[in-house]
Design a protein around this motif. Sequence first.
Motif, PDB file in Angstrom:
ATOM      1  N   ASP A  34       0.813  -1.203  -0.225  1.00 46.42           N
ATOM      2  CA  ASP A  34      -0.144   0.040   0.044  1.00 46.42           C
ATOM      3  C   ASP A  34       0.741   1.075  -0.021  1.00 46.42           C
ATOM      4  O   ASP A  34       1.715   1.402   0.770  1.00 46.42           O
ATOM      5  CB  ASP A  34      -1.043   0.212   1.229  1.00 46.42           C
ATOM      6  CG  ASP A  34      -1.985  -1.012   1.148  1.00 46.42           C
ATOM      7  OD1 ASP A  34      -2.671  -1.335   0.048  1.00 46.42           O
ATOM      8  OD2 ASP A  34      -2.041  -1.707   2.163  1.00 46.42           O
ATOM      9  N   ALA A  35       0.432   2.347  -0.663  1.00 50.69           N
ATOM     10  CA  ALA A  35       1.208   3.257  -0.877  1.00 50.69           C
ATOM     11  C   ALA A  35       1.529   4.097   0.421  1.00 50.69           C
ATOM     12  O   ALA A  35       2.822   4.345   0.477  1.00 50.69           O
ATOM     13  CB  ALA A  35       0.403   4.394  -1.742  1.00 50.69           C
ATOM     14  N   GLU A  36       0.648   4.030   1.271  1.00 51.19           N
ATOM     15  CA  GLU A  36       0.800   4.608   2.555  1.00 51.19           C
ATOM     16  C   GLU A  36       2.052   3.988   3.400  1.00 51.19           C
ATOM     17  O   GLU A  36       2.446   4.365   4.202  1.00 51.19           O
ATOM     18  CB  GLU A  36      -0.261   5.065   3.727  1.00 51.19           C
ATOM     19  CG  GLU A  36      -0.884   3.592   3.844  1.00 51.19           C
ATOM     20  CD  GLU A  36      -2.098   3.291   2.745  1.00 51.19           C
ATOM     21  OE1 GLU A  36      -2.925   2.380   3.189  1.00 51.19           O
ATOM     22  OE2 GLU A  36      -2.084   3.826   1.542  1.00 51.19           O
ATOM     23  N   THR A  77      -2.608 -22.428   5.088  1.00 52.63           N
ATOM     24  CA  THR A  77      -3.206 -20.892   5.195  1.00 52.63           C
ATOM     25  C   THR A  77      -2.408 -20.364   6.414  1.00 52.63           C
ATOM     26  O   THR A  77      -2.086 -21.085   7.443  1.00 52.63           O
ATOM     27  CB  THR A  77      -4.711 -20.940   5.613  1.00 52.63           C
ATOM     28  OG1 THR A  77      -5.353 -21.799   4.589  1.00 52.63           O
ATOM     29  CG2 THR A  77      -5.104 -19.369   5.616  1.00 52.63           C
ATOM     30  N   VAL A  78      -2.031 -19.192   6.127  1.00 54.36           N
ATOM     31  CA  VAL A  78      -1.167 -18.288   6.979  1.00 54.36           C
ATOM     32  C   VAL A  78      -2.227 -17.063   7.321  1.00 54.36           C
ATOM     33  O   VAL A  78      -2.605 -16.542   6.297  1.00 54.36           O
ATOM     34  CB  VAL A  78       0.146 -17.785   6.547  1.00 54.36           C
ATOM     35  CG1 VAL A  78       0.675 -16.886   7.505  1.00 54.36           C
ATOM     36  CG2 VAL A  78       1.141 -19.060   6.365  1.00 54.36           C
ATOM     37  N   MET A  79      -2.454 -16.774   8.552  1.00 53.80           N
ATOM     38  CA  MET A  79      -3.395 -15.754   8.881  1.00 53.80           C
ATOM     39  C   MET A  79      -2.559 -14.676   9.708  1.00 53.80           C
ATOM     40  O   MET A  79      -2.030 -15.097  10.802  1.00 53.80           O
ATOM     41  CB  MET A  79      -4.770 -16.233   9.543  1.00 53.80           C
ATOM     42  CG  MET A  79      -5.347 -15.060   9.713  1.00 53.80           C
ATOM     43  SD  MET A  79      -6.952 -15.684  10.523  1.00 53.80           S
ATOM     44  CE  MET A  79      -8.167 -14.252  10.302  1.00 53.80           C
ATOM     45  N   PHE A  80      -2.631 -13.541   9.267  1.00 50.33           N
ATOM     46  CA  PHE A  80      -2.235 -12.374  10.319  1.00 50.33           C
ATOM     47  C   PHE A  80      -3.103 -11.574  10.950  1.00 50.33           C
ATOM     48  O   PHE A  80      -4.182 -11.140  10.005  1.00 50.33           O
ATOM     49  CB  PHE A  80      -1.305 -11.442   9.494  1.00 50.33           C
ATOM     50  CG  PHE A  80       0.016 -12.078   9.038  1.00 50.33           C
ATOM     51  CD1 PHE A  80       1.375 -11.571   9.834  1.00 50.33           C
ATOM     52  CD2 PHE A  80       0.248 -12.912   7.902  1.00 50.33           C
ATOM     53  CE1 PHE A  80       2.582 -12.311   9.644  1.00 50.33           C
ATOM     54  CE2 PHE A  80       1.519 -13.194   7.669  1.00 50.33           C
ATOM     55  CZ  PHE A  80       2.487 -13.097   8.209  1.00 50.33           C
ATOM     56  N   VAL A  81      -3.111 -11.371  12.166  1.00 47.63           N
ATOM     57  CA  VAL A  81      -4.223 -10.857  12.921  1.00 47.63           C
ATOM     58  C   VAL A  81      -3.889  -9.586  13.464  1.00 47.63           C
ATOM     59  O   VAL A  81      -2.595  -9.737  14.216  1.00 47.63           O
ATOM     60  CB  VAL A  81      -4.987 -11.592  13.904  1.00 47.63           C
ATOM     61  CG1 VAL A  81      -6.303 -10.709  14.410  1.00 47.63           C
ATOM     62  CG2 VAL A  81      -5.385 -12.934  13.112  1.00 47.63           C
ATOM     63  N   ARG A  87      -0.298  -5.650   9.197  1.00 46.17           N
ATOM     64  CA  ARG A  87      -0.450  -5.553   7.875  1.00 46.17           C
ATOM     65  C   ARG A  87       1.003  -5.425   7.062  1.00 46.17           C
ATOM     66  O   ARG A  87       1.264  -6.062   6.007  1.00 46.17           O
ATOM     67  CB  ARG A  87      -1.226  -4.412   7.639  1.00 46.17           C
ATOM     68  CG  ARG A  87      -1.418  -4.084   6.033  1.00 46.17           C
ATOM     69  CD  ARG A  87      -2.305  -2.592   5.791  1.00 46.17           C
ATOM     70  NE  ARG A  87      -2.624  -2.632   4.492  1.00 46.17           N
ATOM     71  CZ  ARG A  87      -4.102  -2.734   4.278  1.00 46.17           C
ATOM     72  NH1 ARG A  87      -4.980  -3.008   5.153  1.00 46.17           N
ATOM     73  NH2 ARG A  87      -4.545  -2.670   3.012  1.00 46.17           N
ATOM     74  N   ASN A  88       1.799  -4.663   7.739  1.00 52.01           N
ATOM     75  CA  ASN A  88       3.283  -4.569   7.260  1.00 52.01           C
ATOM     76  C   ASN A  88       3.883  -6.133   7.210  1.00 52.01           C
ATOM     77  O   ASN A  88       4.714  -6.458   6.321  1.00 52.01           O
ATOM     78  CB  ASN A  88       4.127  -3.675   8.227  1.00 52.01           C
ATOM     79  CG  ASN A  88       3.888  -2.289   7.907  1.00 52.01           C
ATOM     80  OD1 ASN A  88       4.395  -1.502   8.528  1.00 52.01           O
ATOM     81  ND2 ASN A  88       2.717  -1.727   7.360  1.00 52.01           N
ATOM     82  N   SER A  92       5.037  -7.673   3.657  1.00 56.13           N
ATOM     83  CA  SER A  92       6.410  -8.046   3.609  1.00 56.13           C
ATOM     84  C   SER A  92       6.551  -9.466   3.200  1.00 56.13           C
ATOM     85  O   SER A  92       7.499  -9.861   2.306  1.00 56.13           O
ATOM     86  CB  SER A  92       7.213  -7.701   5.005  1.00 56.13           C
ATOM     87  OG  SER A  92       7.371  -6.358   5.040  1.00 56.13           O
ATOM     88  N   LEU A  93       5.824 -10.409   3.837  1.00 52.84           N
ATOM     89  CA  LEU A  93       5.956 -11.746   3.511  1.00 52.84           C
ATOM     90  C   LEU A  93       5.395 -12.156   2.054  1.00 52.84           C
ATOM     91  O   LEU A  93       6.294 -12.711   1.591  1.00 52.84           O
ATOM     92  CB  LEU A  93       4.930 -12.652   4.516  1.00 52.84           C
ATOM     93  CG  LEU A  93       4.915 -14.133   4.008  1.00 52.84           C
ATOM     94  CD1 LEU A  93       6.374 -14.736   4.446  1.00 52.84           C
ATOM     95  CD2 LEU A  93       3.960 -14.829   5.027  1.00 52.84           C
TER      96      LEU A  93
END
Length: 123
Positions: A34-36, A77-81, A87-88, A92-93
């Motif tokens: 994401d740009a931000e 499945t890998v889940m980031f919470v 989100r970063n 990155s992953l």
Amino acid sequence: MLQANQSTCALFVGTWVRDDTYPMYQSSSCPIIDAEFNCQMYGRPDSDYLKYRWQPLNCELPRFDGLEFLMKMRGKTVMFVGDSLGRNQWESLICMIYAAAPRTQIQMIRGDPLSTFKFLVIN
């Protein structure tokens, strides 16, 4: 696989060391950042901070291998919470995997609050 004396390896104690083989991907080449969250795009003048890796006490971490990761995670499945830090991490992953397998077919579904990203075929 960690290369260490397992009884003395301290993953959470160590130092950041300069490594000129980093970064593992260029943010300008990754389609999902994401740009931000793209510091270079927003004009951060330095890039030395991208050339560091974690060096634990008494052991060597293997370099991340995106293709090996894809093969080991096939069908899983890998889940980031979390918040923007999570989100970063997932961006990155994905960018590290994408850099290792740039011709791989991908599918991304952006949603709120859940987004999904799939590597469909490994070429």
